[in-house]
Design an enzyme around this catalytic site. Structure first.
Site, mmCIF file in Angstrom:
data_model
loop_
_atom_site.group_PDB
_atom_site.id
_atom_site.type_symbol
_atom_site.label_atom_id
_atom_site.label_comp_id
_atom_site.label_asym_id
_atom_site.label_seq_id
_atom_site.Cartn_x
_atom_site.Cartn_y
_atom_site.Cartn_z
ATOM 1 N N GLU A 1 -5.547 1.878 -8.857
ATOM 2 C CA GLU A 1 -4.493 1.257 -8.055
ATOM 3 C C GLU A 1 -4.174 -0.090 -8.718
ATOM 4 O O GLU A 1 -4.966 -1.026 -8.639
ATOM 5 C CB GLU A 1 -4.984 1.029 -6.617
ATOM 6 N N CYS B 36 0.839 -1.209 0.000
ATOM 7 C CA CYS B 36 0.000 0.000 0.000
ATOM 8 C C CYS B 36 0.865 1.248 0.000
ATOM 9 O O CYS B 36 0.382 2.337 -0.267
ATOM 10 C CB CYS B 36 -0.907 0.004 1.208
HETATM 11 P P1 NAD Z 1 -9.283 -6.660 -0.188
HETATM 12 O O1 NAD Z 1 -10.002 -5.402 0.113
HETATM 13 O O2 NAD Z 1 -9.703 -7.446 -1.374
HETATM 14 O O3 NAD Z 1 -9.386 -7.680 1.062
HETATM 15 C C1 NAD Z 1 -9.136 -7.245 2.375
HETATM 16 C C2 NAD Z 1 -9.947 -8.128 3.333
HETATM 17 O O4 NAD Z 1 -11.335 -7.934 3.068
HETATM 18 C C3 NAD Z 1 -9.656 -9.604 3.197
HETATM 19 O O5 NAD Z 1 -9.615 -10.181 4.488
HETATM 20 C C4 NAD Z 1 -10.824 -10.115 2.377
HETATM 21 O O6 NAD Z 1 -11.164 -11.456 2.694
HETATM 22 C C5 NAD Z 1 -11.951 -9.187 2.755
HETATM 23 N N1 NAD Z 1 -12.902 -8.964 1.659
HETATM 24 C C6 NAD Z 1 -12.639 -8.996 0.326
HETATM 25 N N2 NAD Z 1 -13.752 -8.751 -0.376
HETATM 26 C C7 NAD Z 1 -14.746 -8.569 0.515
HETATM 27 C C8 NAD Z 1 -16.151 -8.271 0.397
HETATM 28 N N3 NAD Z 1 -16.732 -8.109 -0.794
HETATM 29 N N4 NAD Z 1 -16.866 -8.140 1.523
HETATM 30 C C9 NAD Z 1 -16.291 -8.287 2.734
HETATM 31 N N5 NAD Z 1 -14.971 -8.572 2.901
HETATM 32 C C10 NAD Z 1 -14.212 -8.699 1.813
HETATM 33 O O7 NAD Z 1 -7.713 -6.298 -0.259
HETATM 34 P P2 NAD Z 1 -6.510 -7.239 -0.701
HETATM 35 O O8 NAD Z 1 -6.563 -7.451 -2.179
HETATM 36 O O9 NAD Z 1 -6.411 -8.402 0.186
HETATM 37 O O10 NAD Z 1 -5.279 -6.274 -0.335
HETATM 38 C C11 NAD Z 1 -4.812 -5.266 -1.190
HETATM 39 C C12 NAD Z 1 -5.445 -3.931 -0.876
HETATM 40 O O11 NAD Z 1 -5.181 -3.565 0.481
HETATM 41 C C13 NAD Z 1 -4.860 -2.798 -1.702
HETATM 42 O O12 NAD Z 1 -5.911 -1.927 -2.080
HETATM 43 C C14 NAD Z 1 -3.897 -2.101 -0.748
HETATM 44 O O13 NAD Z 1 -3.631 -0.746 -1.033
HETATM 45 C C15 NAD Z 1 -4.652 -2.243 0.529
HETATM 46 N N6 NAD Z 1 -3.772 -2.098 1.673
HETATM 47 C C16 NAD Z 1 -3.830 -0.928 2.367
HETATM 48 C C17 NAD Z 1 -2.985 -0.730 3.438
HETATM 49 C C18 NAD Z 1 -3.029 0.551 4.217
HETATM 50 O O14 NAD Z 1 -2.393 0.604 5.241
HETATM 51 N N7 NAD Z 1 -3.748 1.567 3.788
HETATM 52 C C19 NAD Z 1 -2.081 -1.734 3.818
HETATM 53 C C20 NAD Z 1 -2.069 -2.927 3.095
HETATM 54 C C21 NAD Z 1 -2.929 -3.092 2.014
#
Ligand code: NAD
Length: 498
Positions: free
Chosen positions: A382, A281
């Protein structure tokens, strides 16, 4: 094939096990395990265990909690290599990079080891005659964390040491793409002396998340992931009366001024853009080249992008591993094609890269795209992959305006030799975490981590002082101990000091 189970009340359990999902090795493309996908019954079981554990854990002394944190920290040190390999095998990042995330996560445990100091309240003597005031903070109860795939150890470590040290009990719902690190950490906590039920893991996707967001027994939810899900989590959890911290996605700009050491800047931007295959991120995804820095900067970035060693994360010398899934690989390669179709110049094309002996792995090479404009998808989205876009600007003020017009505001960096420019930049950008000649400015654990705008929904950054505040609530006590001889009259007016 191995099945990765939940961890509830101190031991692994399959729970309802209505469904499971495959877990891949991104370097080979092979399915290597299954993870159970939990739902309402599994979240219920975890809440019951955590609520029971809260009764005694919240009464444990600061000394006991601190001791568990010290033990846990030591175990993280001793098992760093092993945990690093577990992460690398499911995420794809290099083992050294995984060890880096464990170190940064361990720093939060070290902050939590200073619990005795950070939880101190304050005391005001004699606010009125014979009256003193003091305050202290207490834990919330059962709290939960929902975390992304890209830092399967560090991001949960931003949450659970803070929550547990302050006396809460915790349920982690990690990413279903790389779930094993969570169970490994649960076992380290057990060995550190943490009582059963204080730390629990429920694996799963949306049904598990929805069960957490609506469960009346959960007081607070910490979320880190993409912005649309962060918004959803924030809305749902607040609608169900919970405290929420929700960190979202990012598009981080590194601005390079003409007075910067361009070799130094390009070196650091390359590492910030392609490290962990851009799946951070805080990854640098846009380099803003100001004035006549541009052509020379692109020339050096091209050379460095071509030098990045791509391979399996556990092979010595690898600098960049594969992407996490086949879908991620396809999404990133399509984005490079779209950028070319929309008029950008693909200087280095990472598409179609094959790694010898790993032909089915989810690899793509570093891509460098020049002459990107703010209307192009490569700028707006992104991409979360090893793609660096170059945008050209005439001045520092134009670069700042560009950053401020972007909906995200997680991290940004400025490369310059000018203190005046650096000061102007840090005061004027609408971004939460800023680096001056530092490409990936992740704050130390004793500060808090969090972006602005669409990178943080709500108002609570994570760990550090904000973490203590988030996982506790304050009490203020006003005390009088009258001496037997004192006959103070009780007034009917609103009390004021005298
Ligand atoms: P994601 O949003 O797809 O998933 C995050 C979590 O949400 C997971 O545990 C997943 O199982 C759950 N999830 C996914 N879809 C869902 C839905 N429809 N309903 C409910 N829960 C759901 O993110 P990812 O692909 O695992 O990670 C990458 C993203 O995380 C990128 O956008 C990155 O920028 C962000 N990120 C942000 C930070 C920060 O500190 N701002 C840090 C790390 C990652």
């Amino acid at each position: 094939m191995k099945t990765i189970q939940h961890w509830i009340n101190g031991s692994p359990t399959a729970g309802e096990a209505l469904e499971s999902a495959p877990v891949f090795n991104p370097a080979t493309g092979a399915e290597q395990a299954h993870v159970v996908l939990g739902g309402t019954a599994d979240v219920d079981a975890a809440v019951t265990a955590a609520a029971t554990a809260f009764e005694t854990w919240s009464e444990s002394s600061l000394t006991q909690r601190t001791q568990v944190m010290f033990n846990f920290r030591q175990l993280l040190v001793e098992h760093e290599e092993e945990l690093g390999r577990i992460i690398s095998a499911e995420h794809g990042k290099t083992v050294d990079d995984a060890r880096g995330e464990i170190t940064r996560g361990r720093e939060v445990v070290e902050f939590a080891c200073g619990l005795g100091d950070v939880l101190k309240g304050s005391f005001s003597d004699q606010v009125s005659r014979g009256v003193d005031v003091h305050n202290f903070r207490q834990p919330l109860g059962v709290v939960a964390g929902i975390t992304p795939f890209n830092f399967p150890a560090m991001v949960p470590l931003w949450m659970h040491p803070m929550a547990i040290a302050t006396g809460n009990t915790f349920i982690l719902k990690p990413s279903e793409r790389d779930p094993s690190a969570a169970n490994f950490v649960a076992d380290l906590y057990r060995r550190a002396g943490l009582p059963d039920g204080v730390f629990n893991v429920v694996h799963g996707g949306k049904p598990a998340v929805d069960a957490i967001l609506t469960h009346p027994g959960i007081q607070a939810v910490s979320f880190v992931g993409s912005t649309p899900i962060a918004k959803y989590v924030h809305e749902q959890a607040t609608a169900h009366g919970k405290r929420v911290q929700a960190l979202g996605g990012a598009k981080n700009h590194a601005v390079v001024l003409p007075d910067a050491d361009l070799e130094f800047a390009a070196n650091h931007i390359t590492a910030g853009a392609y490290g962990s295959a851009g799946e951070r991120c805080m990854a640098v995804s846009v380099a803003v080249a100001v004035g006549d820095a541009a052509d020379r900067l692109v020339e050096i970035l091209e050379r460095k992008a071509r030098e990045v060693k791509v391979g399996p994360g556990d092979a010595p010398g690898t600098e960049m591993g594969p992407l996490v899934t086949k879908a991620a690989q396809e999404r990133v390669e399509n984005a490079v094609g779209t950028a070319a179709a929309q008029g950008a110049t693909v200087v280095v094309d990472g598409r179609g890269l094959k790694v010898d002996g790993h032909e089915s792995g989810f690899f793509t090479g570093p891509s460098l795209i020049d002459h990107v404009s703010t209307e192009m998808d490569a700028y707006k989205e992104e991409l979360f992959g090893p793609v660096l876009a170059i945008v050209r600007a005439e001045s520092l003020d134009e670069a700042i305006a560009l950053i401020n017009a972007n909906p995200y505001g997680n991290g940004t960096a400025l490369f310059t030799g000018s203190g005046e420019a650096a000061r102007r930049f840090q005061r004027n950008v609408t971004v939460g975490m800023i680096g001056v000649n530092v490409p990936v400015p992740v704050p130390m654990s004793y500060y808090s981590f969090g972006g602005w705008k669409d990178s943080l929904i709500g108002d609570s950054p994570i760990h550090g002082p904000e973490g203590i505040r988030f996982y506790t609530r304050p009490k203020v006590v006003t005390t009088r101990w009258p001496q037997p001889a004192q006959q103070l009259t009780a007034g009917f007016n609103f009390p004021t000091s005298s």
